[in-house]
Scaffold this motif. Structure first.
Motif, PDB file in Angstrom:
ATOM      1  N   GLY A   1       0.016   1.522   4.774  1.00  0.00           N
ATOM      2  CA  GLY A   1       0.607   0.649   3.767  1.00  0.00           C
ATOM      3  C   GLY A   1      -0.041   0.864   2.418  1.00  0.00           C
TER       4      GLY A   1
ATOM      5  N   SER B   1      -2.070  -3.975   0.328  1.00  0.00           N
ATOM      6  CA  SER B   1      -1.099  -4.555   1.258  1.00  0.00           C
ATOM      7  C   SER B   1      -1.753  -5.405   2.346  1.00  0.00           C
ATOM      8  CB  SER B   1      -0.235  -3.450   1.880  1.00  0.00           C
ATOM      9  OG  SER B   1      -1.037  -2.511   2.557  1.00  0.00           O
TER      10      SER B   1
ATOM     11  N   GLU C   1       3.217  -4.276   4.196  1.00  0.00           N
ATOM     12  CA  GLU C   1       3.670  -4.312   2.807  1.00  0.00           C
ATOM     13  C   GLU C   1       3.533  -5.730   2.300  1.00  0.00           C
ATOM     14  OE1 GLU C   1       7.604  -2.543   2.169  1.00  0.00           O
ATOM     15  OE2 GLU C   1       6.841  -0.749   3.182  1.00  0.00           O
ATOM     16  N   ASP C   2       2.830  -5.888   1.186  1.00  0.00           N
ATOM     17  CA  ASP C   2       2.631  -7.213   0.589  1.00  0.00           C
ATOM     18  C   ASP C   2       2.181  -8.244   1.619  1.00  0.00           C
ATOM     19  OD1 ASP C   2       3.441  -6.199  -1.860  1.00  0.00           O
ATOM     20  OD2 ASP C   2       5.559  -6.618  -1.449  1.00  0.00           O
TER      21      ASP C   2
END
Ligand SMILES: Nc1ncnc2c1ncn2[C@@H]1O[C@H](COP(=O)(O)OP(=O)(O)OP(=O)(O)O)[C@@H](O)[C@H]1O
Ligand SMILES: [Mg+2]
Length: 232
Positions: free
Chosen positions: A42, A46, A219-220
């Motif tokens: 990622g 992240s 992700e995030d």
């Protein structure tokens, strides 16, 4: 039946407090099988290192559930956390070798927390691990006389010499060339097969991915993809 060594349920994580409070992880759910090699991928920021340090009991679990080797980390007392950490092996990018100790003595540090067993047997174990990471001819070198990749391999040997049940590795091959990087990962895979050692590794190295049993992308702060591979 063996229980899965890592079980994460509904894990959120926040950094900072007040106005600076920021959520880094959102509802992470993971069950990781014994003996498997899982890669965490990622973008930067992240949440990969955060997940690894939470599983490793290096950071307080404030919500949800993180169960590692049967120990619930949410709300656990410090004594249980210390006991758990002794059963884990950590390989971080900053290898933190003691500059005044030789390669062998640094690897022996990986056994310090386990009390004083037979010194000769400990030395044999340390030399064996240095052999396995390809450093048998550097046993008596000080870190100052080793290359970056060689130091990284000493750190790998130190993490593995105590025969940990889980290995948590944050970009352990970043400083290594292709061959030594693959050798380290092959070693972790073999330990998985022979001893049931479970590895969770952050890496951006595409050459490592083909050896992974499972690839999880963050992700995030959320799990974006979760792919199980190498099934037979
Ligand atoms: N000690 C901290 N205090 C405040 N925020 C933090 C702290 N550590 C991490 N963060 C934030 O949490 C988020 C996730 O960070 P983390 O270190 O887990 O990312 P990462 O995926 O490991 O990134 P990288 O690939 O750059 O190592 C980022 O937004 C980061 O800024
Ligand atoms: Mg990181």
């Amino acid at each position: 039946m063996t229980r899965d060594p890592i079980q994460v349920r509904g894990l959120d994580h926040f950094f900072g407090s007040g106005d600076a409070r920021k959520q880094a992880l959102f509802d992470i759910n993971l069950t990781i099988a014994r003996g498997s090699l899982t890669v965490l991928m990622g973008p930067s920021g992240s949440g990969k290192t955060t997940v690894l340090t939470l599983i490793g009991a290096l950071r307080e679990v404030g919500s949800g559930s993180v169960r590692v080797l049967g120990q619930e980390l949410h709300g656990a007392d410090e004594r249980s956390l210390v006991a758990l950490r002794k059963r884990l092996g950590f390989i971080f990018q900053a290898h933190n070798l003691h500059e005044s100790l030789t390669a062998t003595q640094n690897v022996l540090m990986g056994l310090e927390v386990h009390g004083r067993a037979n010194a000769d047997r400990q030395r044999i174990a340390a030399h064996h691990m240095l052999d396995l990471v390809g450093l048998s001819d550097r046993r008596d070198y000080l870190p100052g006389n080793l290359s970056g990749g060689q130091k990284q391999r000493v750190a790998v040997a130190r993490a593995l010499v105590s025969n940990p049940e889980i290995v948590l590795a944050d970009e352990p091959t970043a400083a290594l060339d292709k061959v030594s990087g693959q050798n380290v990962v092959r070693l972790l895979k073999t330990l998985g097969q022979v001893r049931g050692t479970t590895t969770v590794m952050v890496t951006h190295d595409p050459r490592i991915l083909e050896m992974a049993d499972r690839i999880i992308t963050l992700e995030d702060g959320r799990v974006a993809t979760d792919e199980i591979r190498n099934l037979g």
